[in-house]
Design an enzyme around this catalytic site. Sequence first.
Site, PDB file in Angstrom:
ATOM      1  N   ILE A  41      -6.733  -9.490 -10.493  1.00 16.41           N
ATOM      2  CA  ILE A  41      -6.039  -8.218 -10.540  1.00 16.41           C
ATOM      3  C   ILE A  41      -4.885  -8.395 -11.132  1.00 16.41           C
ATOM      4  O   ILE A  41      -3.924  -9.524 -10.598  1.00 16.41           O
ATOM      5  CB  ILE A  41      -6.032  -7.662  -9.008  1.00 16.41           C
ATOM      6  CG1 ILE A  41      -5.088  -6.529  -8.977  1.00 16.41           C
ATOM      7  CG2 ILE A  41      -5.444  -8.397  -8.179  1.00 16.41           C
ATOM      8  CD1 ILE A  41      -5.224  -5.631  -7.667  1.00 16.41           C
ATOM      9  N   THR A  42      -4.322  -7.539 -12.113  1.00 18.08           N
ATOM     10  CA  THR A  42      -2.960  -7.595 -12.635  1.00 18.08           C
ATOM     11  C   THR A  42      -2.018  -6.715 -12.069  1.00 18.08           C
ATOM     12  O   THR A  42      -2.269  -5.782 -11.520  1.00 18.08           O
ATOM     13  CB  THR A  42      -3.197  -7.103 -14.101  1.00 18.08           C
ATOM     14  OG1 THR A  42      -3.502  -5.384 -14.195  1.00 18.08           O
ATOM     15  CG2 THR A  42      -4.022  -7.874 -15.018  1.00 18.08           C
ATOM     16  N   GLY A  43      -0.873  -7.170 -11.945  1.00 22.92           N
ATOM     17  CA  GLY A  43       0.269  -6.617 -11.165  1.00 22.92           C
ATOM     18  C   GLY A  43      -0.291  -6.543  -9.726  1.00 22.92           C
ATOM     19  O   GLY A  43       0.402  -5.529  -9.164  1.00 22.92           O
ATOM     20  N   ALA A  44      -0.162  -7.687  -9.191  1.00 24.01           N
ATOM     21  CA  ALA A  44      -0.606  -7.797  -7.821  1.00 24.01           C
ATOM     22  C   ALA A  44       0.636  -8.227  -6.859  1.00 24.01           C
ATOM     23  O   ALA A  44       0.487  -8.253  -6.049  1.00 24.01           O
ATOM     24  CB  ALA A  44      -1.695  -9.031  -7.774  1.00 24.01           C
ATOM     25  N   ASN A  45       1.780  -8.179  -7.668  1.00 21.40           N
ATOM     26  CA  ASN A  45       2.921  -8.525  -6.861  1.00 21.40           C
ATOM     27  C   ASN A  45       3.640  -7.319  -6.111  1.00 21.40           C
ATOM     28  O   ASN A  45       4.353  -7.738  -5.164  1.00 21.40           O
ATOM     29  CB  ASN A  45       4.007  -9.221  -7.547  1.00 21.40           C
ATOM     30  CG  ASN A  45       4.273  -8.407  -8.835  1.00 21.40           C
ATOM     31  OD1 ASN A  45       3.464  -7.786  -9.555  1.00 21.40           O
ATOM     32  ND2 ASN A  45       5.731  -7.984  -8.930  1.00 21.40           N
ATOM     33  N   GLY A  47       3.446  -2.988  -4.757  1.00 22.64           N
ATOM     34  CA  GLY A  47       2.803  -1.519  -4.607  1.00 22.64           C
ATOM     35  C   GLY A  47       1.054  -1.625  -4.603  1.00 22.64           C
ATOM     36  O   GLY A  47       0.705  -2.391  -3.617  1.00 22.64           O
ATOM     37  N   TYR A 197       3.111   6.989 -22.376  1.00 18.65           N
ATOM     38  CA  TYR A 197       2.319   6.724 -21.094  1.00 18.65           C
ATOM     39  C   TYR A 197       1.230   7.479 -20.804  1.00 18.65           C
ATOM     40  O   TYR A 197       0.285   6.965 -20.516  1.00 18.65           O
ATOM     41  CB  TYR A 197       3.406   6.935 -19.757  1.00 18.65           C
ATOM     42  CG  TYR A 197       2.676   6.562 -18.534  1.00 18.65           C
ATOM     43  CD1 TYR A 197       2.769   5.436 -18.088  1.00 18.65           C
ATOM     44  CD2 TYR A 197       2.341   7.936 -17.795  1.00 18.65           C
ATOM     45  CE1 TYR A 197       2.296   4.953 -17.058  1.00 18.65           C
ATOM     46  CE2 TYR A 197       1.790   7.047 -16.467  1.00 18.65           C
ATOM     47  CZ  TYR A 197       1.819   5.962 -16.030  1.00 18.65           C
ATOM     48  OH  TYR A 197       1.296   5.625 -14.908  1.00 18.65           O
TER      49      TYR A 197
END
Length: 313
Positions: A41-45, A47, A197
């Site tokens: 999972i990307t951006g798991a740090n 939110g 975006y």
Amino acid sequence: MIIIVVLLLVSLLVLILWTYCQLNKGICKFSGHLVGKVVIITGANTGIGFETAKDLAQRGALVIAACRNVEKGKSAVNQIIKLSRNSDVHFMQLDLASFASIKKFVEGVMGMVSRVDILINNAGIYTSTNDKTEDGFLIGMQVNYLGPFLLTSLLLPLLRASAPSRIVNVSSMLYRFGDINFDNFENMSRFNSFTVYSTAKLFTMLMTIELDRQLQGSRVTVNCLHPGIVSTNIINNINIKIIKIVLKFFKSFYKNSWEGAQTTIYLSVSPDVEYKSGCYFKDCRVANVTPKAQNLVAARNLWDISEKLVKIK
């Protein structure tokens, strides 16, 4: 007296709308385990990504948390291990704004695991500047689309070998405002941040339906989703005044990160979608999409262009 009546009516309408939103928040009700499964999972740090990683770790999966920031990524992994009581959660650095970093990450994954059961392209960025990456693309376009495209393409052999497996792409309802013209793909500096975006999110939708076509019969599914309006840093970075005002006014309607992660979790684990692919979900249900997000010719053209841009062929 008239003013009081109007205010009461407005208050009642707001209350009805708030109640409707609360009742229609999709929640993943499947409680099955993922023991023996490997999840990236990307951006798991932070939110939604953090909540998703934590949930899948609690189900017993080996979770690879792919994050750009080393300090924040390691801290998140330590938290997830503590909360899930699953020590098989690992940090690996991944900067989607760098094709070299993506390739290095994939090499590391292949050296660490022999299978990938679930790939979740969760990481995203909303930037108010038109800065370019080391690869020459707008950072908003590369992090939100080209980076995940390259990552997914490079991991496809492992995903195919691990079938049945799943790819989950986090998009946004803002795809509706995206530009489907590919002629100036590398020269999008004329676009404002909002258009960059929303276009990247539209491209994510098109990538999903083209990849679904390519994966027919492979038992690898790919779906995309809108997580809802979630109180995250992306909202704070929006620089269009009128949109910010509207978002602030409806702040009480936002989902928290746990609620925002539910559709991602649902698509990752639920047996209800084991054979569902090429679809767009919202609140754990299939949602309608506009015609431009279903344009098969555009999706095929975008795929071919993207392969050339990330230089994988």
